[in-house]
Design a protein around this motif. Sequence first.
Motif, PDB file in Angstrom:
ATOM      1  N   TYR A 181      37.382  34.175 -34.778  1.00  0.00           N
ATOM      2  CA  TYR A 181      37.447  34.595 -36.177  1.00  0.00           C
ATOM      3  C   TYR A 181      36.085  34.371 -36.822  1.00  0.00           C
ATOM      4  N   GLU A 198      36.438  35.196 -42.910  1.00  0.00           N
ATOM      5  CA  GLU A 198      37.672  35.755 -42.348  1.00  0.00           C
ATOM      6  C   GLU A 198      38.733  35.907 -43.449  1.00  0.00           C
ATOM      7  N   ARG A 222      41.973  36.346 -43.571  1.00  0.00           N
ATOM      8  CA  ARG A 222      43.257  35.646 -43.491  1.00  0.00           C
ATOM      9  C   ARG A 222      43.138  34.147 -43.775  1.00  0.00           C
ATOM     10  N   TYR A 223      41.924  33.595 -43.632  1.00  0.00           N
ATOM     11  CA  TYR A 223      41.754  32.153 -43.832  1.00  0.00           C
ATOM     12  C   TYR A 223      40.903  31.788 -45.047  1.00  0.00           C
ATOM     13  N   TYR A 252      50.038  32.342 -39.682  1.00  0.00           N
ATOM     14  CA  TYR A 252      50.249  33.742 -40.053  1.00  0.00           C
ATOM     15  C   TYR A 252      50.511  34.649 -38.846  1.00  0.00           C
ATOM     16  N   ILE A 282      54.554  39.036 -43.036  1.00  0.00           N
ATOM     17  CA  ILE A 282      53.292  39.169 -43.768  1.00  0.00           C
ATOM     18  C   ILE A 282      52.849  40.631 -43.776  1.00  0.00           C
ATOM     19  N   LYS A 336      50.339  43.860 -43.825  1.00  0.00           N
ATOM     20  CA  LYS A 336      49.027  44.059 -43.202  1.00  0.00           C
ATOM     21  C   LYS A 336      47.885  43.832 -44.189  1.00  0.00           C
ATOM     22  N   TYR A 368      47.476  41.615 -46.196  1.00  0.00           N
ATOM     23  CA  TYR A 368      47.130  40.191 -46.290  1.00  0.00           C
ATOM     24  C   TYR A 368      45.911  39.875 -45.416  1.00  0.00           C
ATOM     25  N   PHE A 369      45.769  40.614 -44.320  1.00  0.00           N
ATOM     26  CA  PHE A 369      44.659  40.384 -43.406  1.00  0.00           C
ATOM     27  C   PHE A 369      43.480  41.316 -43.662  1.00  0.00           C
ATOM     28  N   GLN A 370      43.733  42.413 -44.367  1.00  0.00           N
ATOM     29  CA  GLN A 370      42.697  43.432 -44.524  1.00  0.00           C
ATOM     30  C   GLN A 370      41.913  43.308 -45.829  1.00  0.00           C
ATOM     31  N   ARG A 422      44.714  33.915 -54.390  1.00  0.00           N
ATOM     32  CA  ARG A 422      45.500  33.638 -53.180  1.00  0.00           C
ATOM     33  C   ARG A 422      46.722  32.786 -53.520  1.00  0.00           C
ATOM     34  N   ARG A 479      54.457  31.669 -43.322  1.00  0.00           N
ATOM     35  CA  ARG A 479      53.104  31.126 -43.198  1.00  0.00           C
ATOM     36  C   ARG A 479      52.812  30.742 -41.745  1.00  0.00           C
TER      37      ARG A 479
END
Length: 412
Positions: free
Chosen positions: A213, A218, A220-221, A246, A272, A274, A276-278, A287, A299
């Motif tokens: 990552y 990143e 998602r984090y 996640y 979750i 998509k 959320y990651f993009q 957040r 989570r």
Amino acid sequence: MNKKVLLLIFQLASVIAYCQPAKIYLSPKAAGAANQSTFIDSLKFYPLKLPKGIAIGEWSYPIVTNNYFFVHNYASKNLLVFKKDGSFVKEISYKKIGEYASPNYDKNKQQMIFLFTNKNYSLTQKDQIQIKTNFNNPRSKKYYKKYVIDLSDTTFAIKKAEITAFDILNAYNLKDDYYCTYEIAVNEKYKDTTDYEVKIYKNTTFMQGFFPYNKQNEPRYKYARWAAAVTKETKTPNVFYIMRPYVDTIYSLADGSIKPAFQVILPMENSIPKSYFQNPFKNATERENFERNNGWIMRQIYLRFETDRYMGINVSFFSNYGQYIYDKKLNTTYNADKVKPDSITYNLPSLLSRSSTEDQYGKPYTLISTEALKKMYELKDKSATYPKELEAAFKDPKNPSPVIVAYIIKNN
């Protein structure tokens, strides 16, 4: 068609099938109820002989070592030591060593370890990044404190100990001198861009990394309050399960390779999106608001136990928490909080929804407090008999002795 092509297609299909994780369908709303005896077998009771003036709290829990039971009283900052027959050995107070001290049992070293940050230093986020990045630098040791109880020393003295590089990394000892790290951090102040959610070291030498990552941004984090992969032993020596934030898949780690083992299929309302990651969050507040407004989105998944028949699966949602039991044979999921006491298990409170610890053979143990035993006794069929060890706990039914319960989760 060419025989070689056919063979290649068959081999590829076999590889794809081999890598497909077993599917577990879990609907939090639909998870049902069951009697405790559906899952629990082979109960064994260890009544604890408490001297006057020594108490065990409602939220205390057992730690099972090779030769002793330790009961951790977090509120009073002490450890109570008992022999395996329940006889009292010693009370160990750790109040004085540090405000944030808490014991962690290291079964490989046979030590009780207290590791915490040194309150004499106020570290900025940049400081913490530098310390973790240079974890093998001897100068980093001053930011931590460590005390141990050597379990081979029957005085159970608390002694100051040397900080190691893997204390600083908060690493998990896989075996021998192999360690696994699992903390995930994203910050624009990192110099390097690539990191791994799971890293394996031999001594202090990096060997392998899994799940790369971008540690600077990143999505998602970024701004996550806390994120970490989780390592858990399996029934097979040197094989471990890995669970990631996640991610709905549980992986197995063995011989330096990771493959998907199980996939927990959740309803859309718990999955979750998509996006959320993009789409990265603009700040921590954005957040936090998203997570607060989507409290039942998953989570992280935790595998609590596994037998040939059942799996214990805990799910951390953004604002909620669920404990579930999956029946592999019937493809059915139960809510652990809806497991009912029954007479076959002596009306014990639900063992599978309580905190528990495992011995060196993987058998779970939990602590039943005096107050919980009183409620259990009220449901007792007075014509029925208890096992002699449990009877011993009820010499005074109005003030029963706390009991450590060992049990087995059924295989079939």
